[in-house]
Design an enzyme around this catalytic site. Structure first.
Site, PDB file in Angstrom:
ATOM      1  N   HIS B 252       0.836  -1.157  -0.031  1.00  0.00           N
ATOM      2  CA  HIS B 252       0.039   0.026  -0.054  1.00  0.00           C
ATOM      3  C   HIS B 252       0.957   1.513   0.065  1.00  0.00           C
ATOM      4  O   HIS B 252       1.825   1.312   0.655  1.00  0.00           O
ATOM      5  CB  HIS B 252      -0.937   0.124   1.264  1.00  0.00           C
ATOM      6  CG  HIS B 252      -1.888   0.806   1.390  1.00  0.00           C
ATOM      7  ND1 HIS B 252      -1.674   2.376   1.394  1.00  0.00           N
ATOM      8  CD2 HIS B 252      -3.231   0.879   1.317  1.00  0.00           C
ATOM      9  CE1 HIS B 252      -2.573   3.063   1.618  1.00  0.00           C
ATOM     10  NE2 HIS B 252      -3.803   2.237   1.644  1.00  0.00           N
ATOM     11  N   ARG B 299      -2.573   0.952  -4.591  1.00  0.00           N
ATOM     12  CA  ARG B 299      -2.174  -0.344  -4.515  1.00  0.00           C
ATOM     13  C   ARG B 299      -2.552  -0.798  -6.066  1.00  0.00           C
ATOM     14  O   ARG B 299      -3.200  -0.372  -6.808  1.00  0.00           O
ATOM     15  CB  ARG B 299      -3.302  -0.942  -3.549  1.00  0.00           C
ATOM     16  CG  ARG B 299      -3.351  -0.597  -2.265  1.00  0.00           C
ATOM     17  CD  ARG B 299      -4.237  -1.920  -1.415  1.00  0.00           C
ATOM     18  NE  ARG B 299      -5.714  -1.002  -1.151  1.00  0.00           N
ATOM     19  CZ  ARG B 299      -6.520  -1.564  -0.645  1.00  0.00           C
ATOM     20  NH1 ARG B 299      -6.756  -2.909  -0.548  1.00  0.00           N
ATOM     21  NH2 ARG B 299      -7.621  -0.968  -0.233  1.00  0.00           N
ATOM     22  N   LYS B 302      -5.947  -0.817  -7.936  1.00  0.00           N
ATOM     23  CA  LYS B 302      -6.705   0.319  -7.539  1.00  0.00           C
ATOM     24  C   LYS B 302      -6.770   1.566  -8.148  1.00  0.00           C
ATOM     25  O   LYS B 302      -6.106   1.665  -9.339  1.00  0.00           O
ATOM     26  CB  LYS B 302      -6.335   0.588  -6.056  1.00  0.00           C
ATOM     27  CG  LYS B 302      -6.675  -0.753  -5.279  1.00  0.00           C
ATOM     28  CD  LYS B 302      -8.086  -0.627  -4.547  1.00  0.00           C
ATOM     29  CE  LYS B 302      -8.352   0.311  -3.474  1.00  0.00           C
ATOM     30  NZ  LYS B 302      -9.697   0.398  -2.885  1.00  0.00           N
ATOM     31  N   ASP B 305      -5.546   8.483  -6.908  1.00  0.00           N
ATOM     32  CA  ASP B 305      -6.082   9.287  -6.077  1.00  0.00           C
ATOM     33  C   ASP B 305      -5.095  10.194  -5.867  1.00  0.00           C
ATOM     34  O   ASP B 305      -3.649  10.061  -5.700  1.00  0.00           O
ATOM     35  CB  ASP B 305      -6.450   8.369  -4.833  1.00  0.00           C
ATOM     36  CG  ASP B 305      -6.875   9.345  -3.551  1.00  0.00           C
ATOM     37  OD1 ASP B 305      -6.512  10.635  -3.788  1.00  0.00           O
ATOM     38  OD2 ASP B 305      -7.299   8.757  -2.636  1.00  0.00           O
ATOM     39  N   CYS B 307      -3.927  12.019  -3.274  1.00  0.00           N
ATOM     40  CA  CYS B 307      -3.245  12.151  -1.893  1.00  0.00           C
ATOM     41  C   CYS B 307      -2.087  11.185  -2.132  1.00  0.00           C
ATOM     42  O   CYS B 307      -1.037  11.328  -1.534  1.00  0.00           O
ATOM     43  CB  CYS B 307      -3.998  11.706  -1.026  1.00  0.00           C
ATOM     44  SG  CYS B 307      -4.687   9.826  -0.864  1.00  0.00           S
ATOM     45  N   TYR B 308      -2.102  10.117  -3.107  1.00  0.00           N
ATOM     46  CA  TYR B 308      -0.814   9.286  -3.351  1.00  0.00           C
ATOM     47  C   TYR B 308       0.279  10.085  -4.069  1.00  0.00           C
ATOM     48  O   TYR B 308       1.228   9.587  -4.256  1.00  0.00           O
ATOM     49  CB  TYR B 308      -1.286   8.074  -4.041  1.00  0.00           C
ATOM     50  CG  TYR B 308      -2.121   7.239  -3.128  1.00  0.00           C
ATOM     51  CD1 TYR B 308      -1.608   6.734  -2.056  1.00  0.00           C
ATOM     52  CD2 TYR B 308      -3.601   6.992  -3.688  1.00  0.00           C
ATOM     53  CE1 TYR B 308      -2.308   5.777  -1.196  1.00  0.00           C
ATOM     54  CE2 TYR B 308      -4.231   6.095  -2.743  1.00  0.00           C
ATOM     55  CZ  TYR B 308      -3.514   5.418  -1.680  1.00  0.00           C
ATOM     56  OH  TYR B 308      -4.484   4.938  -0.820  1.00  0.00           O
ATOM     57  N   ASP B 364      -9.154  13.945  -4.308  1.00  0.00           N
ATOM     58  CA  ASP B 364      -8.939  12.708  -4.720  1.00  0.00           C
ATOM     59  C   ASP B 364      -9.265  12.428  -6.022  1.00  0.00           C
ATOM     60  O   ASP B 364      -8.031  12.532  -7.049  1.00  0.00           O
ATOM     61  CB  ASP B 364      -9.745  11.691  -3.899  1.00  0.00           C
ATOM     62  CG  ASP B 364      -9.914  10.239  -4.466  1.00  0.00           C
ATOM     63  OD1 ASP B 364      -9.341   9.959  -5.684  1.00  0.00           O
ATOM     64  OD2 ASP B 364     -10.334   9.446  -3.942  1.00  0.00           O
ATOM     65  N   ASP B 371     -11.000  18.335   0.545  1.00  0.00           N
ATOM     66  CA  ASP B 371     -10.977  18.458   1.802  1.00  0.00           C
ATOM     67  C   ASP B 371      -9.505  18.718   2.151  1.00  0.00           C
ATOM     68  O   ASP B 371      -8.640  18.817   1.123  1.00  0.00           O
ATOM     69  CB  ASP B 371     -11.053  17.158   2.358  1.00  0.00           C
ATOM     70  CG  ASP B 371     -10.438  15.876   1.903  1.00  0.00           C
ATOM     71  OD1 ASP B 371      -9.220  15.832   1.726  1.00  0.00           O
ATOM     72  OD2 ASP B 371     -10.843  14.891   1.432  1.00  0.00           O
ATOM     73  N   HIS B 374      -6.703  16.065   1.341  1.00  0.00           N
ATOM     74  CA  HIS B 374      -6.103  15.869  -0.076  1.00  0.00           C
ATOM     75  C   HIS B 374      -5.304  17.177  -0.519  1.00  0.00           C
ATOM     76  O   HIS B 374      -4.601  16.944  -1.568  1.00  0.00           O
ATOM     77  CB  HIS B 374      -7.528  15.535  -1.073  1.00  0.00           C
ATOM     78  CG  HIS B 374      -7.777  13.759  -0.693  1.00  0.00           C
ATOM     79  ND1 HIS B 374      -8.846  13.613   0.026  1.00  0.00           N
ATOM     80  CD2 HIS B 374      -7.334  12.920  -1.357  1.00  0.00           C
ATOM     81  CE1 HIS B 374      -8.757  12.186  -0.120  1.00  0.00           C
ATOM     82  NE2 HIS B 374      -8.026  11.657  -1.055  1.00  0.00           N
TER      83      HIS B 374
HETATM   84 ZN   LIG Z   1      -6.980   9.865  -1.150  1.00  0.00          ZN
END
Ligand SMILES: [Zn+2]
Ligand SMILES: [Zn+2]
Lengths: 386, 464
Positions: B252, B299, B302, B305, B307-308, B364, B371, B374
């Protein structure tokens, strides 16, 4: 129970001996940062919670209070930990708590505190309830990749030694039948096969001339065949490719054995027969295919039009490098960066650079980097490689 | 596909259409992936949309950074939330950290929040050590990490001295486990996040490496915070080469960052990752980036996003530090370090095209709302692509010689031509951040300097 419906605290005789501790928003002027305009009900419950926690009260009313707070805010880790303490101190019936928890779990799936609480409860039982696998199946049917649920499931398997449980393997197979791309299910499959040894001995899927790992070769064969079958269903699905590579790394097998299997995904569509010569998932085939067959396949390779899986190309680049066919490896990496997986061009170029290093001994600097992991003594501090 | 009208913008084709390889088999995962591509493509190619004003994009067809919109959004996230936000009641230290960090990256002066930061955190500290998520809550490593970083961000003696270092040390000692890892709170889960947060706190606060009381295990005695930690983290490397939250779990992106950064807090970068299998780690990390989206997924199989951009993106400078070793020169990176192992361009396109919400803040993906979490980590990712991070042997300009403080960063657009630096405009460059502490370099250094002037002469007790 009287305090289950709309619990009130301030005018309830059951709570009259408690002096609530109101929220402290800190000294000094100005509002606190990122404050919350709590509902009166939440504020009151929390101020009673602070009070019972401060006096370490483990009682029926405190238990009920934690349930009330959790119903309003299940993301409140402190309440969960305090609740677990109450259960333990009072010797509460674990199964009753699990029944209560099931209702909460359905309402807030993404909440990880629930799963840690469940783990705490389960760890005090001699064996898991017979319904646990069924419960997890139900939860995973709603969110099949939920990290906290899988983490809990892996804890459950290791704590109760369920590695060989047919139920566990069957659950994974069902999930992979439904969605062969569910990487969480692939990871759990690995955990069932190899997790016990890996947890006990600290051996990971680390290969490359390190520690010799003793593995069950029959198990590895079974898993190689399983992964190859799944790759054939959807060759661009990375999960079984990673699984296959993990198996080869773990068992210390030569990737060269996978050459013909991988090449079929980079060949002209009409140029080969899927049902015939590509059946390399046969359990007794450990050796590389005969040289003649390999030559035939070379003819069929079509890196420009015949590619059905970029992951097959990735593997082929490693295979060609391993058997000394660096020019072929370079060609594969070039077409990956240009055509089949261009967003990862920086990585493909880096790998092509490693091929150069292998050839050119003079580029000692890069050589050292590659071996840097082993060259530096354990516990060495401040040793510069360059 | 319809003929594309030649555009004044140069968007590489692989960011404008679905991937070249595609399987027919449909599953839940492939449907979600198709939907995400369909959702992102209009944003990635909107410069070519005739209904859009071409002035909203730079010559690469990338939208500009809505700096003021994001600043307003983050200031707003520090005000009072309505009752419906009760779920963040245990995460208020995070809300403060994300907002301050995002504001700093955007160039705002956050020291004006100093007094309110101190006021907000004071009731969250427990007499037995550490900070909880709020007043009356148990101390938690995640919350304490966010508190310590926020205090470092606003800086100053008054902020630093809020922290009870001695009891912090004792509390951390109670979280250290026999397997080498850390519990996130007493009675809580043991995971890689806990180990990273603990090491950040220990290093920034200059706490003794010795445990307050030794831990006697079946195989020996642990007497320092670091003992067993490298082995524990190595056990978290999975069959895929990535890193999971705990041994046996799935690889992850967020845990990968925590583990790699934790290892780099323990040892200099060129040896820090010696216990990991690097080829498979690189392969897994590189696989996190998708096209056409350009962003990172956490991952395998998946979705991308925002935040990654930090969790995965933040791993790269550390890995490059491991591969390329320290610089002997004072501050110049080498040519090789300017070539990235991932696509800077892809990540920049994803962040600026898909993650900026019209009303400010980052998100995201286009279907999600902004938010502060993020916003912070997506901006951190953008800052990372805009800077080159490297590690120096010695630097006369610093007082502390402790290795985590020898990371440097330079804006790419100062080193190479702006077209080689990336697809963002120079005026959209964000502030740099320290790749291990995820706060400004000087904010980390100042807290460390202050801590070095404080007492560490506390007694180790062996109760056996
Ligand atoms: Zn995220
Ligand atoms: Zn075989």
């Amino acid at each position: 129970m009287a305090y289950n419906h709309h619990p009130s605290y301030s005018d309830n005789p059951l709570w009259s001996d408690i002096t609530p501790i109101p929220l402290d928003e800190g000294p000094g002027p100005g509002p606190a940062l990122a404050s919350i305009a709590y509902s009166p009900r939440y504020s009151t419950a929390m101020s009673y919670l602070r009070a019972v926690m401060a006096s370490n009260e483990y009682s029926e009313r405190a238990l009920s209070l934690t349930g009330d707070v959790i119903s309003m805010n299940p993301a409140h880790y402190t309440v969960w930990l305090y609740r677990a303490k109450i259960i333990r101190e009072m010797g509460k019936e674990i199964h009753e708590e699990l029944a209560w928890l099931e209702g909460v779990s359905r309402k807030s799936l993404k909440n990880y505190q629930i799963w840690h609480h469940r783990q705490t409860l389960m760890s005090s039982l001699p064996s898991p309830p017979a319904t646990e696998a069924e419960f997890l199946t139900k939860i995973l049917s709603l969110d099949s990749k939920n990290y906290h649920v899988w983490t809990y499931r892996q804890w459950l398997v290791s704590h109760f030694n369920l590695f060989d449980s047919p139920t566990e393997l069957a659950a994974v197979e069902t999930l992979l039948r439904e969605d062969v791309r569910n990487n969480s299910a692939w990871n759990h499959r690995w955990f069932l096969c190899f997790g016990k040894d890996e947890l006990e001995s600290g051996q990971r899927a680390k290969g490359g001339g390190g520690v010799v790992v003793v593995v069950d070769e029959d198990l590895v064969d079974r898993e190689v065949a399983f992964a190859q079958d799944k790759i054939l269903l959807a060759p661009q699905n990375q999960s079984p490719w990673n699984y296959l590579r993990g198996l080869y790394r773990k068992a210390g097998r030569s990737l060269a054995d996978l050459r013909s299997f991988a090449e079929q995904f980079a060949a002209t569509q009409g140029g080969h027969d899927d049902d015939d010569d590509d059946d390399d998932d046969n359990d007794d085939e450990h050796e590389a295919a005969p040289v003649e067959r390999e030559r035939e396949r070379e003819q069929e390779l079509d890196l420009e039009e015949g590619v059905r899986s970029s992951h097959a190309l990735d593997l082929l680049a490693d295979i060609y490098a391993a058997i000394g066919e660096r020019e072929k490896a370079r060609k594969v990496l070039e077409v990956l960066g240009r055509r089949w997986d261009p967003v990862r061009k920086g990585y493909w170029d880096y790998k092509a650079g490693l091929l150069l290093d292998d050839e050119d001994e003079d580029e000692e600097k890069k050589e050292e980097e590659e071996k840097g992991i082993k060259a530096v003594p354990e516990g060495g501090q401040g040793v510069a490689v360059a | 596909m319809a003929e594309v009208i030649p555009s004044i913008f140069s968007i590489p084709l692989h960011f404008t259409r679905p991937p070249s390889v595609h399987d027919e088999l449909t599953t839940q995962t492939s449907v979600a992936q198709q939907d995400t591509i369909a959702e992102c493509l209009p944003f990635l190619t909107s410069a070519e949309d005739a209904s859009q004003s071409p002035f909203d994009f730079n010559e690469h067809g990338v939208p500009r950074l809505d700096r003021q919109g994001h600043i307003d959004f983050l200031h707003g996230s520090l005000r009072e939330f309505p009752a419906a936000f009760v779920a963040v009641d245990a995460s208020r230290p995070w809300m403060v950290y994300w907002a301050l960090m995002g504001l700093y990256l955007l160039g705002e002066d956050v020291t004006c929040y100093r007094e309110r930061v101190i006021k907000t955190f004071a009731p969250m500290q427990n007499a037995s050590g550490g900070f909880g998520g709020g007043h009356g809550q148990y101390s938690h490593l995640a919350g304490t990490y966010a508190v310590v970083l926020s205090l470092a961000l606003v800086g100053g003696e008054r902020a630093y001295s809020l922290i009870d270092r001695e009891n912090m040390w004792k509390w951390l000692g109670r979280l250290k486990k026999a397997n080498g890892g850390f519990e996130v709170c007493e009675g809580g889960e043991v995971d890689v996040r806990g180990a990273y947060c603990a090491m950040v706190i220990i290093v920034l606060l200059n706490l003794p490496f010795e445990l307050p009381s030794p831990i006697h295990t079946k195989v020996g005695t642990l007497s320092t915070f670091q003992q067993g930690l490298e082995d524990y983290l190595a056990k978290c490397q999975t069959l895929e080469g990535g890193i999971s939250g705990g041994p046996g779990n799935e690889a992850h992106g967020a845990y990968a960052f925590c583990a790699i950064a934790c290892l780099c807090l323990m040892n200099e970068p060129q040896i820090a990752l010696r216990s990991l299998d690097l080829p498979s780690l690189l392969s897994w990390l590189s696989s996190r980036q998708y096209a056409p989206e350009g962003g990172f997924a956490g991952r395998t199989n998946k979705l991308v996003d925002g935040c990654y951009s930090h969790w995965v993106g933040g791993c790269w400078p550390l890995i490059e530090g491991f591969l390329y070793g320290p610089r002997t020169a004072l501050n110049r990176p080498t040519d090789r370090m300017l070539r990235s192992l991932y696509s800077n361009e892809g990540l920049t396109r994803y962040i600026l095209s898909c993650c900026q919400a019209r009303t400010g803040g980052l998100r995201d993906k286009p279907s999600k709302s902004a938010d502060s979490y993020h916003t912070c980590y997506t901006l951190a990712g953008l800052s990372s692509v805009q800077h080159v991070h490297f590690y120096v042997h010695q630097d006369a300009s610093i007082s502390s010689s402790t290795h985590p403080f020898r990371w440097r960063s330079l804006p790419l657009c100062d080193l190479v031509s702006s077209s080689a630096a990336g697809v963002y405009d120079k005026q959209d460059t964000l502030q740099p951040l320290h790749p291990l502490f995820v706060i400004p370099h000087d904010a980390a250094q100042r807290l460390r300097n202050w801590s070095e002037g404080q007492s560490t002469g506390w007694t180790v007790i062996d109760q056996t």
